[in-house]
Motif scaffolding. Structure first.
Motif, PDB file in Angstrom:
ATOM      1  N   LEU A  56      40.251  59.006  -8.371  1.00 51.88           N
ATOM      2  CA  LEU A  56      41.175  58.027  -8.932  1.00 51.88           C
ATOM      3  C   LEU A  56      42.587  58.240  -8.397  1.00 51.88           C
ATOM      4  O   LEU A  56      43.262  57.289  -7.987  1.00 51.88           O
ATOM      5  CB  LEU A  56      41.149  58.134 -10.462  1.00 51.88           C
ATOM      6  CG  LEU A  56      42.078  57.166 -11.211  1.00 51.88           C
ATOM      7  CD1 LEU A  56      41.702  55.721 -10.895  1.00 51.88           C
ATOM      8  CD2 LEU A  56      41.998  57.420 -12.717  1.00 51.88           C
ATOM      9  N   PHE A  57      43.039  59.509  -8.389  1.00 53.67           N
ATOM     10  CA  PHE A  57      44.379  59.786  -7.844  1.00 53.67           C
ATOM     11  C   PHE A  57      44.485  59.394  -6.377  1.00 53.67           C
ATOM     12  O   PHE A  57      45.510  58.900  -5.910  1.00 53.67           O
ATOM     13  CB  PHE A  57      44.706  61.277  -8.017  1.00 53.67           C
ATOM     14  CG  PHE A  57      44.973  61.667  -9.447  1.00 53.67           C
ATOM     15  CD1 PHE A  57      45.686  60.836 -10.301  1.00 53.67           C
ATOM     16  CD2 PHE A  57      44.486  62.881  -9.958  1.00 53.67           C
ATOM     17  CE1 PHE A  57      45.922  61.202 -11.617  1.00 53.67           C
ATOM     18  CE2 PHE A  57      44.720  63.239 -11.278  1.00 53.67           C
ATOM     19  CZ  PHE A  57      45.444  62.402 -12.107  1.00 53.67           C
ATOM     20  N   ARG A  58      43.379  59.652  -5.691  1.00 52.60           N
ATOM     21  CA  ARG A  58      43.355  59.283  -4.266  1.00 52.60           C
ATOM     22  C   ARG A  58      43.495  57.773  -4.100  1.00 52.60           C
ATOM     23  O   ARG A  58      44.248  57.285  -3.254  1.00 52.60           O
ATOM     24  CB  ARG A  58      42.049  59.767  -3.651  1.00 52.60           C
ATOM     25  CG  ARG A  58      41.840  59.390  -2.205  1.00 52.60           C
ATOM     26  CD  ARG A  58      42.795  60.117  -1.298  1.00 52.60           C
ATOM     27  NE  ARG A  58      42.549  59.785   0.109  1.00 52.60           N
ATOM     28  CZ  ARG A  58      43.309  60.221   1.104  1.00 52.60           C
ATOM     29  NH1 ARG A  58      44.353  61.010   0.850  1.00 52.60           N
ATOM     30  NH2 ARG A  58      43.032  59.893   2.342  1.00 52.60           N
ATOM     31  N   GLN A  59      42.748  57.020  -4.919  1.00 47.11           N
ATOM     32  CA  GLN A  59      42.820  55.554  -4.832  1.00 47.11           C
ATOM     33  C   GLN A  59      44.200  55.032  -5.230  1.00 47.11           C
ATOM     34  O   GLN A  59      44.722  54.089  -4.626  1.00 47.11           O
ATOM     35  CB  GLN A  59      41.746  54.931  -5.743  1.00 47.11           C
ATOM     36  CG  GLN A  59      40.324  55.150  -5.258  1.00 47.11           C
ATOM     37  CD  GLN A  59      40.056  54.458  -3.921  1.00 47.11           C
ATOM     38  OE1 GLN A  59      40.609  53.412  -3.633  1.00 47.11           O
ATOM     39  NE2 GLN A  59      39.220  55.093  -3.093  1.00 47.11           N
ATOM     40  N   LEU A  60      44.787  55.680  -6.246  1.00 47.06           N
ATOM     41  CA  LEU A  60      46.137  55.275  -6.647  1.00 47.06           C
ATOM     42  C   LEU A  60      47.147  55.506  -5.523  1.00 47.06           C
ATOM     43  O   LEU A  60      48.046  54.690  -5.288  1.00 47.06           O
ATOM     44  CB  LEU A  60      46.559  56.030  -7.912  1.00 47.06           C
ATOM     45  CG  LEU A  60      45.844  55.613  -9.207  1.00 47.06           C
ATOM     46  CD1 LEU A  60      46.259  56.536 -10.350  1.00 47.06           C
ATOM     47  CD2 LEU A  60      46.157  54.161  -9.544  1.00 47.06           C
ATOM     48  N   ALA A  61      47.006  56.621  -4.848  1.00 45.63           N
ATOM     49  CA  ALA A  61      47.910  56.928  -3.732  1.00 45.63           C
ATOM     50  C   ALA A  61      47.749  55.907  -2.609  1.00 45.63           C
ATOM     51  O   ALA A  61      48.731  55.429  -2.022  1.00 45.63           O
ATOM     52  CB  ALA A  61      47.651  58.341  -3.219  1.00 45.63           C
ATOM     53  N   ALA A  63      46.576  52.807  -2.971  1.00 44.90           N
ATOM     54  CA  ALA A  63      47.087  51.510  -3.453  1.00 44.90           C
ATOM     55  C   ALA A  63      48.605  51.464  -3.399  1.00 44.90           C
ATOM     56  O   ALA A  63      49.212  50.441  -3.044  1.00 44.90           O
ATOM     57  CB  ALA A  63      46.589  51.265  -4.877  1.00 44.90           C
ATOM     58  N   SER A  64      49.244  52.602  -3.759  1.00 48.18           N
ATOM     59  CA  SER A  64      50.705  52.656  -3.718  1.00 48.18           C
ATOM     60  C   SER A  64      51.224  52.492  -2.285  1.00 48.18           C
ATOM     61  O   SER A  64      52.195  51.774  -2.035  1.00 48.18           O
ATOM     62  CB  SER A  64      51.182  53.979  -4.317  1.00 48.18           C
ATOM     63  OG  SER A  64      52.589  54.083  -4.219  1.00 48.18           O
ATOM     64  N   GLN A  67      50.839  48.900  -1.317  1.00 53.84           N
ATOM     65  CA  GLN A  67      51.844  48.061  -1.966  1.00 53.84           C
ATOM     66  C   GLN A  67      53.197  48.192  -1.269  1.00 53.84           C
ATOM     67  O   GLN A  67      53.912  47.200  -1.059  1.00 53.84           O
ATOM     68  CB  GLN A  67      51.972  48.446  -3.447  1.00 53.84           C
ATOM     69  CG  GLN A  67      52.930  47.557  -4.235  1.00 53.84           C
ATOM     70  CD  GLN A  67      52.466  46.118  -4.269  1.00 53.84           C
ATOM     71  OE1 GLN A  67      51.279  45.853  -4.467  1.00 53.84           O
ATOM     72  NE2 GLN A  67      53.390  45.180  -4.040  1.00 53.84           N
TER      73      GLN A  67
END
Length: 408
Positions: A56-61, A63-64, A67
């Protein structure tokens, strides 16, 4: 499957195997089957939870980062749009400047220049009204309105223009956003024209800057027209006396005869010659002679009507055109001119003090259509009458023979 996903699957599998080994060890140590199963499940769940959190943290990074890249691309796109709009605006402004300069180069009078300027500015800036006044001894005022798209011109003296046009005294607005702007046109620090532009949308700083450029071009165009007018005036003006020269006389004579033929009214031609002028030159010198010529011209002009036209025909001979003047009226006018010259000597300052020089003139008169039907015959008839006046002793007026001479 991506590399990250493959690594996650491998880590999860390894962790499940490890949790089974831990459960087996607990069973060996305690002999409790259900406790071993519970420990195995807890360890496996903790591992899977850790792997899931890591993913999840990897995906958030990711996505950020995406963006941020999207925001950067959006900003670049908006900047490109702004640059494109600026380029299009500059293109349109350049097109207007080119059109104005082309029209200004061909403009030979102020009316043409003002009409072009107000029309182009009105359409370009989508104005409600465009007003302008060109200042000189006579102020030329013009107004363009969006409703009909036409320019209306009117001439005033400069004082009347300032009284009627309250906005002429307004200061140009530099920072305040407004749809009402006054643009002065300056040449060598002097205001030679003023523009007043009104529209619904406020003028931007870029609009104001562009209008300053337009004002500079208008100043150059007005200077060019002034120079052309001066050169034209010099080409048709006698340098010594300041009245029309022979070239201007010929042009004006043809115009007046054509007008008299069209509207069927009389036109008088007076040929005026200073009597014994050579003797004045010989006795007092050419400088005094030039002064006498200037004084004679001044007296002639003082006794002519505004509609009359006087020119230096050559040497000490002058020509006068008197439109709408009958035979008898021409005789009266000629006598008035003769008396104006004869009544008082011309006083000049010589080496021994003031000298009074008596001066007289002889006048020959011909009238269209009584004596001739075209300009050459009309001048010839007036010249013949002038010769008769000379033969009669000078200082007199003679009328041409009443029989018309020549054809058309």
């Amino acid at each position: 499957m991506t590399g990250t996903q493959r690594a996650s699957v491998a880590a999860s599998t390894l962790w499940v195997i490890s949790s089974g080994f831990v459960g087996w060890r607990v069973w060996q140590e305690t002999g409790e089957k259900w406790l071993a199963i519970l420990v195995t499940a807890l360890v496996a769940a903790a591992g899977l939870l850790a792997v899931t959190a890591l993913l999840l943290f990897r995906q958030l990074a990711v996505a950020s980062a995406q963006q941020e890249r999207l925001d950067r691309l959006t900003a670049e796109w908006q900047m490109a749009q702004q640059t494109l709009q600026e380029l299009l605006r500059q293109r349109d402004q350049l097109g207007l400047l080119v059109r104005l300069m082309q029209r200004f180069v061909s403009a030979s009078e102020r009316r043409e220049l003002l009409t072009t300027l107000l029309s182009e500015l009105g359409l370009f800036f989508k104005l409600e009204t465009a007003e302008g006044v060109l200042l000189n001894q006579t102020a030329l005022y013009g107004i363009w309105r969006r409703q009909d798209g036409r320019v209306y011109l009117q001439e005033w003296d400069s004082d009347s223009a300032r009284q009627h046009l309250h906005w002429m005294g307004a200061q140009p607005m530099a920072g305040e956003a407004s749809g009402d702007i006054v643009v002065p046109v300056r040449a060598e620090g002097t205001v030679i024209a003023v523009l007043h532009l009104v529209r619904l949308a406020p003028f931007t700083p870029e609009d104001r800057q562009f209008l300053e450029i337009v004002a500079a071009q208008v100043a150059l165009a007005l200077g060019r027209i002034k120079l052309i007018t001066s050169l034209e005036t010099l080409s048709i003006t006698d340098a010594l006396t300041g009245i029309a020269n022979r070239r201007h006389w010929d042009l004006r004579l043809a115009e007046e005869v054509a007008r008299a033929q069209r509207y069927r009214y009389p036109l008088a031609v007076l040929m005026v010659d200073i009597d014994h002028f050579k003797q004045i030159n010989d006795r007092y010198g050419h400088q005094i002679g030039d002064f006498v010529l200037q004084q004679v011209v001044q007296r002639l002009r003082q006794n002519l009507r505004r509609t009359d036209f006087v020119a230096r025909y050559g040497g000490e001979e002058f020509g006068v055109l008197a439109p709408q003047t009958s035979l008898e009226s021409a005789r009266i006018l000629s006598e008035r001119l003769r008396r104006a010259i004869h009544s008082e000597p011309i006083t000049v300052t010589g080496t021994n003090g003031p000298v009074a020089i008596p001066v007289t003139i002889s006048v020959g008169v011909a009238v269209f259509p009584d004596h001739a039907q075209n300009e050459s015959d009309l001048v010839a008839a007036a010249d013949a009458a002038l010769y008769q006046a000379k033969q009669a002793g000078r200082n007199c007026v003679r009328m041409a023979d009443t029989a018309p001479k020549g054809g058309e």
